[in-house]
Design a protein around this motif. Structure first.
Motif, PDB file in Angstrom:
ATOM      1  N   ARG A 103     -11.835  33.931  -5.881  1.00 35.60           N
ATOM      2  CA  ARG A 103     -10.536  34.645  -5.593  1.00 35.60           C
ATOM      3  C   ARG A 103     -10.922  35.904  -4.563  1.00 35.60           C
ATOM      4  O   ARG A 103     -10.120  35.812  -3.595  1.00 35.60           O
ATOM      5  CB  ARG A 103      -9.841  35.127  -6.837  1.00 35.60           C
ATOM      6  CG  ARG A 103      -8.374  35.789  -6.561  1.00 35.60           C
ATOM      7  CD  ARG A 103      -8.007  36.361  -7.819  1.00 35.60           C
ATOM      8  NE  ARG A 103      -6.798  36.716  -7.666  1.00 35.60           N
ATOM      9  CZ  ARG A 103      -6.473  38.137  -6.969  1.00 35.60           C
ATOM     10  NH1 ARG A 103      -7.703  38.705  -6.445  1.00 35.60           N
ATOM     11  NH2 ARG A 103      -5.387  38.793  -6.698  1.00 35.60           N
ATOM     12  N   ALA A 106     -11.662  34.637  -1.011  1.00 34.83           N
ATOM     13  CA  ALA A 106     -10.520  34.505  -0.318  1.00 34.83           C
ATOM     14  C   ALA A 106      -9.558  35.508   0.267  1.00 34.83           C
ATOM     15  O   ALA A 106      -9.170  35.759   1.253  1.00 34.83           O
ATOM     16  CB  ALA A 106      -9.579  33.281  -1.119  1.00 34.83           C
ATOM     17  N   TYR A 107      -9.248  36.544  -0.715  1.00 32.41           N
ATOM     18  CA  TYR A 107      -8.756  37.694  -0.342  1.00 32.41           C
ATOM     19  C   TYR A 107      -9.451  38.579   0.392  1.00 32.41           C
ATOM     20  O   TYR A 107      -8.830  39.580   0.979  1.00 32.41           O
ATOM     21  CB  TYR A 107      -8.277  38.076  -1.661  1.00 32.41           C
ATOM     22  CG  TYR A 107      -6.981  37.685  -2.125  1.00 32.41           C
ATOM     23  CD1 TYR A 107      -5.713  37.920  -1.481  1.00 32.41           C
ATOM     24  CD2 TYR A 107      -6.849  36.476  -3.192  1.00 32.41           C
ATOM     25  CE1 TYR A 107      -4.432  37.293  -2.182  1.00 32.41           C
ATOM     26  CE2 TYR A 107      -5.701  35.732  -3.272  1.00 32.41           C
ATOM     27  CZ  TYR A 107      -4.384  36.130  -2.989  1.00 32.41           C
ATOM     28  OH  TYR A 107      -3.513  35.602  -3.211  1.00 32.41           O
ATOM     29  N   ILE A 116      -1.399  35.351   2.343  1.00 32.38           N
ATOM     30  CA  ILE A 116      -2.188  34.339   1.705  1.00 32.38           C
ATOM     31  C   ILE A 116      -1.504  33.642   0.679  1.00 32.38           C
ATOM     32  O   ILE A 116      -0.884  34.387  -0.069  1.00 32.38           O
ATOM     33  CB  ILE A 116      -3.329  34.879   1.310  1.00 32.38           C
ATOM     34  CG1 ILE A 116      -4.317  35.621   2.298  1.00 32.38           C
ATOM     35  CG2 ILE A 116      -3.990  33.609   0.441  1.00 32.38           C
ATOM     36  CD1 ILE A 116      -5.775  36.319   1.720  1.00 32.38           C
ATOM     37  N   GLU A 118      -0.908  30.747  -2.351  1.00 35.15           N
ATOM     38  CA  GLU A 118      -1.690  30.119  -3.381  1.00 35.15           C
ATOM     39  C   GLU A 118      -0.900  29.034  -3.862  1.00 35.15           C
ATOM     40  O   GLU A 118       0.358  28.875  -4.066  1.00 35.15           O
ATOM     41  CB  GLU A 118      -1.996  30.984  -4.541  1.00 35.15           C
ATOM     42  CG  GLU A 118      -3.058  32.106  -4.337  1.00 35.15           C
ATOM     43  CD  GLU A 118      -3.112  32.821  -5.301  1.00 35.15           C
ATOM     44  OE1 GLU A 118      -2.920  32.528  -6.620  1.00 35.15           O
ATOM     45  OE2 GLU A 118      -3.616  34.085  -5.376  1.00 35.15           O
ATOM     46  N   LYS A 119      -1.645  27.786  -3.845  1.00 32.93           N
ATOM     47  CA  LYS A 119      -0.722  26.419  -4.205  1.00 32.93           C
ATOM     48  C   LYS A 119      -1.796  25.961  -5.314  1.00 32.93           C
ATOM     49  O   LYS A 119      -2.776  25.682  -5.149  1.00 32.93           O
ATOM     50  CB  LYS A 119      -0.952  25.425  -3.055  1.00 32.93           C
ATOM     51  CG  LYS A 119       0.028  25.927  -2.044  1.00 32.93           C
ATOM     52  CD  LYS A 119       0.399  24.749  -0.971  1.00 32.93           C
ATOM     53  CE  LYS A 119       1.127  25.126   0.284  1.00 32.93           C
ATOM     54  NZ  LYS A 119       0.953  24.626   1.375  1.00 32.93           N
ATOM     55  N   LEU A 120      -1.229  25.953  -6.272  1.00 30.66           N
ATOM     56  CA  LEU A 120      -1.848  25.231  -7.802  1.00 30.66           C
ATOM     57  C   LEU A 120      -2.091  23.732  -7.548  1.00 30.66           C
ATOM     58  O   LEU A 120      -1.105  23.180  -7.102  1.00 30.66           O
ATOM     59  CB  LEU A 120      -0.754  25.554  -8.830  1.00 30.66           C
ATOM     60  CG  LEU A 120      -1.643  25.269 -10.178  1.00 30.66           C
ATOM     61  CD1 LEU A 120      -2.785  26.153 -10.358  1.00 30.66           C
ATOM     62  CD2 LEU A 120      -0.682  25.572 -11.220  1.00 30.66           C
ATOM     63  N   ILE A 131      -6.865  25.589  -7.080  1.00 32.17           N
ATOM     64  CA  ILE A 131      -6.012  26.552  -6.197  1.00 32.17           C
ATOM     65  C   ILE A 131      -6.296  26.402  -4.622  1.00 32.17           C
ATOM     66  O   ILE A 131      -7.322  26.465  -4.498  1.00 32.17           O
ATOM     67  CB  ILE A 131      -6.008  28.070  -6.859  1.00 32.17           C
ATOM     68  CG1 ILE A 131      -5.335  28.136  -8.111  1.00 32.17           C
ATOM     69  CG2 ILE A 131      -5.108  28.736  -5.581  1.00 32.17           C
ATOM     70  CD1 ILE A 131      -5.604  29.477  -8.529  1.00 32.17           C
ATOM     71  N   TYR A 133      -5.968  28.185  -1.202  1.00 30.25           N
ATOM     72  CA  TYR A 133      -5.415  29.375  -0.589  1.00 30.25           C
ATOM     73  C   TYR A 133      -5.219  29.104   0.975  1.00 30.25           C
ATOM     74  O   TYR A 133      -6.204  28.822   1.637  1.00 30.25           O
ATOM     75  CB  TYR A 133      -6.534  30.628  -0.608  1.00 30.25           C
ATOM     76  CG  TYR A 133      -7.059  30.793  -1.897  1.00 30.25           C
ATOM     77  CD1 TYR A 133      -6.111  31.888  -2.861  1.00 30.25           C
ATOM     78  CD2 TYR A 133      -8.025  30.261  -2.636  1.00 30.25           C
ATOM     79  CE1 TYR A 133      -6.591  32.149  -3.942  1.00 30.25           C
ATOM     80  CE2 TYR A 133      -8.281  30.750  -3.778  1.00 30.25           C
ATOM     81  CZ  TYR A 133      -7.433  31.496  -4.565  1.00 30.25           C
ATOM     82  OH  TYR A 133      -7.826  32.010  -6.022  1.00 30.25           O
ATOM     83  N   ASP A 134      -4.068  29.366   1.395  1.00 27.57           N
ATOM     84  CA  ASP A 134      -3.522  28.925   2.730  1.00 27.57           C
ATOM     85  C   ASP A 134      -3.530  30.360   3.395  1.00 27.57           C
ATOM     86  O   ASP A 134      -2.586  31.208   3.176  1.00 27.57           O
ATOM     87  CB  ASP A 134      -2.036  28.333   2.504  1.00 27.57           C
ATOM     88  CG  ASP A 134      -1.755  27.954   3.972  1.00 27.57           C
ATOM     89  OD1 ASP A 134      -2.615  27.946   4.967  1.00 27.57           O
ATOM     90  OD2 ASP A 134      -0.693  27.522   4.164  1.00 27.57           O
ATOM     91  N   PHE A 145     -10.466  26.653  -0.990  1.00 28.10           N
ATOM     92  CA  PHE A 145      -9.812  26.228  -2.284  1.00 28.10           C
ATOM     93  C   PHE A 145     -10.909  26.060  -3.120  1.00 28.10           C
ATOM     94  O   PHE A 145     -12.238  26.465  -2.877  1.00 28.10           O
ATOM     95  CB  PHE A 145      -9.558  24.861  -2.231  1.00 28.10           C
ATOM     96  CG  PHE A 145     -10.264  23.939  -1.594  1.00 28.10           C
ATOM     97  CD1 PHE A 145     -10.727  22.784  -2.267  1.00 28.10           C
ATOM     98  CD2 PHE A 145     -10.560  23.613  -0.123  1.00 28.10           C
ATOM     99  CE1 PHE A 145     -11.882  22.106  -1.880  1.00 28.10           C
ATOM    100  CE2 PHE A 145     -11.691  23.004   0.228  1.00 28.10           C
ATOM    101  CZ  PHE A 145     -12.093  21.985  -0.629  1.00 28.10           C
ATOM    102  N   ARG A 156     -16.301  24.932  -4.519  1.00 27.78           N
ATOM    103  CA  ARG A 156     -15.410  25.991  -3.859  1.00 27.78           C
ATOM    104  C   ARG A 156     -15.609  25.279  -2.299  1.00 27.78           C
ATOM    105  O   ARG A 156     -16.547  25.151  -1.756  1.00 27.78           O
ATOM    106  CB  ARG A 156     -16.002  27.385  -3.902  1.00 27.78           C
ATOM    107  CG  ARG A 156     -15.501  28.166  -3.138  1.00 27.78           C
ATOM    108  CD  ARG A 156     -15.844  29.550  -3.367  1.00 27.78           C
ATOM    109  NE  ARG A 156     -15.098  30.645  -2.576  1.00 27.78           N
ATOM    110  CZ  ARG A 156     -15.340  30.550  -1.211  1.00 27.78           C
ATOM    111  NH1 ARG A 156     -16.205  30.039  -0.420  1.00 27.78           N
ATOM    112  NH2 ARG A 156     -14.435  31.674  -0.336  1.00 27.78           N
TER     113      ARG A 156
END
Length: 196
Positions: A103, A106-107, A116, A118-120, A131, A133-134, A145, A156
């Motif tokens: 995480r 990504a951030y 940003i 997030e799609k589960l 997840i 991360y777009d 992701f 990852r």
């Protein structure tokens, strides 16, 4: 009479100079059209604790970076100068730390990102959870992701291009590769190394 001719010539010249003037309108800045191949896939099967379908127009290469660990690979898009970096870790009572690290990575792009999302992702029948991360904007990575079984395995992924980030020019390629990432996640399965 001579004066009349000079006036006639001057009027004719003025008329023609006004008529020949081009009206220019500003044109928007554009980018080259990119023709993409059809999405067709092969299966990565042997020698890894995971399998998935990857695009035929890509190349699978072992990660040769100094920090690379076992089962780290890159899915290379040579025509678009892009790579999906895949890094695998075994989970040993440290899932929380691995998830937080993923995480955080990504951030880390939030400095340049506009947003940003997030799609589960869940496929309980295959014990695959994750997840995506777009990352919108001019960030170095557009998509990241992770996938895990929550017990033993963690993978990852991160998409990078070897170009200066420009969301407008990269958008069609990012959208194209994002479809491949969705397909990878949907076809992903964990394997034991004895299955190889």
């Amino acid at each position: 009479m001579k004066f009349l001719r000079i006036q006639l010539v001057l009027c004719l010249f003025a008329f023609l100079s006004v008529q020949c003037k081009e009206v220019s309108t500003p044109k928007p800045r554009g980018y080259f059209r990119i023709n993409f191949p059809e999405h067709e896939y092969d299966t990565l099967q042997h020698g890894f604790p995971y399998s998935f379908e990857y695009p035929e127009y890509t190349k699978i290469a072992k990660d040769r970076s100094p920090s690379a660990e076992a089962y780290w690979i890159n899915i290379e898009y040579p025509e678009y100068r892009g790579k999906i970096h895949l890094s695998y870790k075994s989970v040993d009572n440290n899932l929380r730390e691995i998830l937080e690290d993923s995480r955080r990575l990504a951030y880390k792009h939030s400095i340049k990102a506009d947003a940003i999302g997030e799609k589960l992702f869940e496929a309980p029948e295959k014990k695959v959870y994750g997840i995506l991360y777009d990352i919108k904007g001019d960030a170095a990575s557009s998509v990241q992701f992770f996938l895990t079984d929550s017990v033993r395995n963690f993978l990852r992924g991160s998409l990078y291009f070897n170009v200066i980030p420009n969301k407008d020019s990269l958008a069609p390629v990012v959208d194209f590769v994002k479809e491949d990432i969705y397909h990878l996640m949907e076809t992903f399965e964990w394997k034991s190394l004895s299955d190889n």
